[in-house]
Write a protein that holds these residues in place. Structure first.
Motif, mmCIF file in Angstrom:
data_model
loop_
_atom_site.group_PDB
_atom_site.id
_atom_site.type_symbol
_atom_site.label_atom_id
_atom_site.label_comp_id
_atom_site.label_asym_id
_atom_site.label_seq_id
_atom_site.Cartn_x
_atom_site.Cartn_y
_atom_site.Cartn_z
ATOM 1 N N ALA A 25 13.182 9.108 -20.337
ATOM 2 C CA ALA A 25 12.004 9.976 -20.217
ATOM 3 C C ALA A 25 11.980 10.595 -18.831
ATOM 4 O O ALA A 25 12.607 10.087 -17.895
ATOM 5 C CB ALA A 25 10.728 9.182 -20.473
ATOM 6 N N ASN A 26 11.234 11.664 -18.680
ATOM 7 C CA ASN A 26 11.170 12.361 -17.392
ATOM 8 C C ASN A 26 9.782 12.366 -16.759
ATOM 9 O O ASN A 26 9.649 12.802 -15.616
ATOM 10 C CB ASN A 26 11.676 13.799 -17.561
ATOM 11 C CG ASN A 26 13.171 13.837 -17.811
ATOM 12 O OD1 ASN A 26 13.951 13.268 -17.054
ATOM 13 N ND2 ASN A 26 13.573 14.480 -18.898
ATOM 14 N N ASP A 27 8.779 11.901 -17.486
ATOM 15 C CA ASP A 27 7.449 11.739 -16.901
ATOM 16 C C ASP A 27 7.343 10.300 -16.428
ATOM 17 O O ASP A 27 7.388 9.366 -17.223
ATOM 18 C CB ASP A 27 6.370 12.042 -17.939
ATOM 19 C CG ASP A 27 4.959 12.019 -17.346
ATOM 20 O OD1 ASP A 27 4.744 11.364 -16.306
ATOM 21 O OD2 ASP A 27 4.063 12.655 -17.939
ATOM 22 N N CYS A 28 7.228 10.109 -15.120
ATOM 23 C CA CYS A 28 7.231 8.757 -14.566
ATOM 24 C C CYS A 28 6.135 7.892 -15.174
ATOM 25 O O CYS A 28 6.281 6.663 -15.298
ATOM 26 C CB CYS A 28 7.083 8.808 -13.045
ATOM 27 S SG CYS A 28 5.524 9.526 -12.446
ATOM 28 N N ARG A 29 5.041 8.502 -15.616
ATOM 29 C CA ARG A 29 3.906 7.741 -16.140
ATOM 30 C C ARG A 29 4.194 7.101 -17.495
ATOM 31 O O ARG A 29 3.473 6.206 -17.937
ATOM 32 C CB ARG A 29 2.681 8.649 -16.216
ATOM 33 C CG ARG A 29 2.165 9.060 -14.826
ATOM 34 C CD ARG A 29 1.251 10.256 -14.861
ATOM 35 N NE ARG A 29 1.965 11.472 -15.244
ATOM 36 C CZ ARG A 29 1.493 12.699 -15.064
ATOM 37 N NH1 ARG A 29 0.311 12.872 -14.486
ATOM 38 N NH2 ARG A 29 2.187 13.754 -15.448
#
Length: 396
Positions: free
Chosen positions: A181-185
């Motif tokens: 994934a690329n959204d750290c959240r």
């Protein structure tokens, strides 16, 4: 006779550096021995650059995977933790990951895709388009990724980093789950304790996670910022910039480097009468056109340098002058006109059309990249680079 050579970059051979060696004296001796052997002179404003690796070795700045594990356990409690956005590198991250895994019960390993932060690709962008995957929004499990794209083999090394990292973690007796994934959240859906392993985007990643409700967040530059059970450390960069030394130990980025460059500069002045500039350099900052790697896995190109390397070039574009301001001139008349323009150019050309197409980067990043390419990363045996004529221009 008119001088016809501009910038020259020379790799300088040196002895194998060991812990406790006087790195400043070795550098000065090596440069002067090379000058005598090869028949060149040292000049004012020459640049002596020393790779960070030999500085750290002389300092004995090492840590074992057990010492990394101890620091990880003290910060994260030894339970489940997220390890997000690591670069894909056996040299740069594998031993760090081994230590991290030894200090945790379970790791949720979250990889960015299609590539890591420095351009190592897991999958080609065209393949994402073909499969209808949006890397900004889609979260992929390891199983789903392999269903879509198969093994993620690196262009140059042939290593499947998903499998390699997973097996390494498991070999330490730690459970592992891999997601992409690329959204750290995204990691907060799995655990509230997160180690951010990105390099140049780490401050933003940490800020976003803390705002989103993470309980414990550290970055790699906050691991081993002080000695743990006799380890080395780096107060500013922690584990960032470290390299594999052995199967159980990493070499950390060098610390307290300013005295090193100042000592080399002083010794060169005493022995040659010349005022040289000195820098310690790590990875350069340039992009490979085939593998798309842009190289800079160190937190900075130059952890230390003397004052004369501060700032950026202030240059005019010769072909712009030749094609525009002096388009009606030829031969010696053209050369004289351009030379006179350079001698009287503005002290700050920022935004001026005559400087378009020059390289508005910091001197240390430019010179460090030149030195990294000169010294290479293999068996050349030239951890010192002498750059001459870098501050010359067409008039010199």
């Amino acid at each position: 006779m008119e001088r016809l050579v501009g910038t020259v970059s020379r790799g300088i051979r040196a002895p194998i550096i060991r812990e406790g060696d006087d790195i400043s004296k070795i550098v000065v001796d090596s440069v002067l021995s090379a000058a005598e052997s090869s028949g060149f002179q040292i000049h004012d404003q020459d640049i002596i650059a020393v790779t960070e690796a030999v500085v750290a070795r002389a300092q004995g700045n090492y840590a074992t995977v057990q010492q990394i594990a101890q620091d990880i356990k003290s910060k994260f409690g030894g339970e489940t933790m997220g390890v997000i956005f690591p670069i894909l590198s056996r040299n740069r991250f594998a031993m760090c990951l081994k230590g991290i895994a030894m200090g945790a019960k379970k790791i949720v390993l979250m990889l960015s895709y299609p590539s890591d932060e420095v351009g190592n690709h897991l999958v080609d962008l065209d393949a994402l388009d073909e499969k209808g995957i949006n890397p900004w929004t889609d979260v992929l499990t390891e199983e789903r990724f392999h269903q879509l794209f198969g093994p993620a083999r690196h262009t140059f090394t042939g290593v499947d980093y998903i499998a390699y990292y997973k097996e390494l973690i498991q070999s330490c007796g730690c459970e592992v789950e891999v997601i992409l994934a690329n959204d750290c959240r995204t990691i907060l859906d799995y655990t509230k304790k997160v180690l951010c392993c990105d390099i140049h985007t780490r401050a933003r990643t940490k800020r976003l996670l803390q705002k989103a409700g993470a309980e414990t967040v550290y970055c790699l530059d906050e691991i081993l910022t002080q000695p743990v059970d006799g380890s080395g450390c780096n107060e500013q960069f922690g584990l960032l910039g470290s390299n594999k030394a052995t199967e159980e130990r990493v070499k950390l980025f060098p610390r307290n480097c300013a005295p090193v460059v100042e000592s080399i500069q002083k010794q060169m002045k005493e022995r040659t009468g010349k005022h040289v500039e000195v820098m310690i350099y790590g990875d350069g900052a340039f992009k490979d056109p085939v593998g798309k790697i842009w190289e800079l896995a160190d937190p900075v190109v130059a952890p230390a340098y003397t004052a004369g390397l501060e700032g950026q070039p202030n240059e005019v574009k010769l072909k712009y002058l030749a094609d525009n301001d002096f388009a009606d001139l030829e031969g010696q008349e053209l050369k004289d006109a351009i030379s006179d323009y350079i001698r009287h150019k503005d002290a700050d050309l920022t935004g001026k059309m005559v400087s378009q197409g020059t390289t508005p980067r910091r001197l240390t990043d430019l010179v460090g990249s030149l030195c990294d390419l000169t010294s290479g990363s293999g068996d050349k045996g030239t951890p010192i680079v002498l750059v001459q004529g870098y501050f010359d221009n067409y008039t010199k």
